[in-house]
Design an enzyme around this catalytic site. Sequence first.
Site, short mmCIF file in Angstrom:
data_model
loop_
_atom_site.label_atom_id
_atom_site.label_comp_id
_atom_site.label_asym_id
_atom_site.label_seq_id
_atom_site.Cartn_x
_atom_site.Cartn_y
_atom_site.Cartn_z
N GLN A 1 38.09 3.68 -108.77
CA GLN A 1 38.44 2.32 -108.39
C GLN A 1 37.72 1.96 -107.10
O GLN A 1 37.32 2.83 -106.33
CB GLN A 1 39.95 2.14 -108.26
N VAL A 2 37.54 0.65 -106.87
CA VAL A 2 36.70 0.14 -105.80
C VAL A 2 37.54 -0.66 -104.82
O VAL A 2 38.34 -1.51 -105.22
CB VAL A 2 35.57 -0.73 -106.38
N LYS B 1 33.68 3.12 -103.57
CA LYS B 1 34.02 3.53 -104.93
C LYS B 1 34.58 4.95 -104.86
O LYS B 1 33.88 5.88 -104.46
CB LYS B 1 32.78 3.48 -105.84
N ASP C 1 25.49 -1.67 -119.94
CA ASP C 1 26.77 -2.35 -120.16
C ASP C 1 26.77 -3.72 -119.47
O ASP C 1 27.53 -3.95 -118.53
CB ASP C 1 27.91 -1.48 -119.62
N ALA D 1 39.01 1.36 -112.78
CA ALA D 1 38.53 1.80 -114.09
C ALA D 1 39.11 3.17 -114.41
O ALA D 1 39.92 3.72 -113.67
CB ALA D 1 37.01 1.82 -114.12
N SER D 2 38.65 3.74 -115.53
CA SER D 2 39.22 5.00 -115.99
C SER D 2 38.84 6.18 -115.11
O SER D 2 39.57 7.16 -115.02
CB SER D 2 38.75 5.28 -117.42
#
Length: 556
Positions: A141-142, A156, A291, A137-138
């Site tokens: 990252q995982v 994460k 979300d 993601a922005s």
Amino acid sequence: MKAADADVKRKNAPKMLPANVTGKIVTTSNLHQNDASGIRLKEILGVLKKHHITSGIQPEKLRLILEDLGPTYVKLGQIMSMRSDMLPEAYCKELERLRTDVKPLSFDVIKEVIEEQLGCPAEEIFTEISPIPLGSASIAQVHPAVLKNGERVVIKVQRPHIHEIMAEDITLMRHAVSLLRFTIGTGDLIDFRTVIDELWKTSQEEMDFLKEAANCDTFSLNHKDIRYVTCPSVYHELTTSCCMVMSYIDGIQIDNIEELEKQGYDMTEIGRKAAENYCKQILEDGFFHADPHPGNIRISGGQIAWLDLGMMGTLSSRYRALFKRAVVAVLKNDMYELKNVLLALGEAKGRINHALLYTDIDDIVSKFLTTGFGSMDVGDLIEKLLDMVKSHNIAIPSDITLLGRSMITMEGMLSACAPDVNMFQILSSHMASILMDDFDLGHELKKNSRLAYSSLSKSLEIPAQLSDLLNITKNGQTKLNLELVNAEETGRILKNGIHYLVLAILAASLFIGSALLCLAPVTPLLLGVPWPAFLGFCMGGILFLYLLFCIFLRKK
């Protein structure tokens, strides 16, 4: 010794350049910062030029621009997609596509961050870390990994220097707010300052993984008695503000209908339980997933797993009570109560036309009620109500707009995965069960007894109040207060009418006066008439043409 100390201090001090024209001293560190800002600004201008920003902007172009500008702007787009009170729905729906993965960092960089945060080589804690990320993601990252004791976990990891990069971008955004409003052509439609402030606040919270770890703990505590719901467990001893280790949930994404049905799952049951749990988060906990798109919900071992709890919404007891009142008002078709709830939720930014507000609410709700509760689209209803409230200059708190957007996202997920499940039906039945659980017969009897006693006491005062009113009226002291609807618009029309009337009288006076001057023996003559009369005719003609222009322009 003092001289030597002074020399050392001079050597260690930052290098100085001559003072600039304003008299300020500029250090080399400030110059580096300015250079970095200048380079970043050139990059931004290059992206805007690439997408021909001066020719206007459409939803898809805005999304592409934000993707090219980098993680800060991707996050900005994600925040803006949740603010339908500020942005038209077409833009919100397009910006929702920014929730896809972004280009991942190399594993060497990620491993370096992990070791820096944990303070030891990764091999001392993990037997294996997959170099291929599960998601990027922005902000982070995982990566899947395995602990020394054999437990499967996910790590994460925050992108290096993301805080500094975003802080620099936010500073540039704040300086360019007026430029953005001009080039994009939205005017006052989007309050960029509010969006940017919210972006920075939300991003700082998401960049603090300790906050997300606390969210996981709170969510887990709220659902400890619900067997079909789970979320990742946090390894707090391996978690810092930039690195978080959680339990690995190996499940199937909720929108992978083919795989779920192959394993014997009933999609209608999954959709109904997911909706019921989401209603519990809103109505009972006041702590909901902000979300809930399909990528954040998985089915694992017969449980619904909620992932990515970095963005959570909160509702105070007051907001929850108002939300319940709103649902009851819709069920009862009580437009007056719904109007009162919307006014209690929001803040009026100007004079409110209550009659028009009531009419607009009635029009919106009536259209949805004609379809029946079983097919009512609660997401579309919320969307229409938020747009209507915005048109009446009523500002709604960000917590409520965040709830509205998340409910729209949730209903969109349900319509794709379990179309037979209706969100509004589940919401109303869940609230009905809460009201029944909270019902206390003794309390209601006491409350109604107090109301009856109060009403009886006030009714005894009516004759005396009528007598006072008659005496005041007889003495000529009665005053009548009226509130004119659209008084400002009416006053403006009357003012313009009076101006036109004055100009018309002035023009007529000039024509009549000039005609009388034609009889006077005044020289020289212009076009056969005395020069004062000629000037009067010209001025009157100019005023006449101006009046005609204003009248026809107003009609258009």
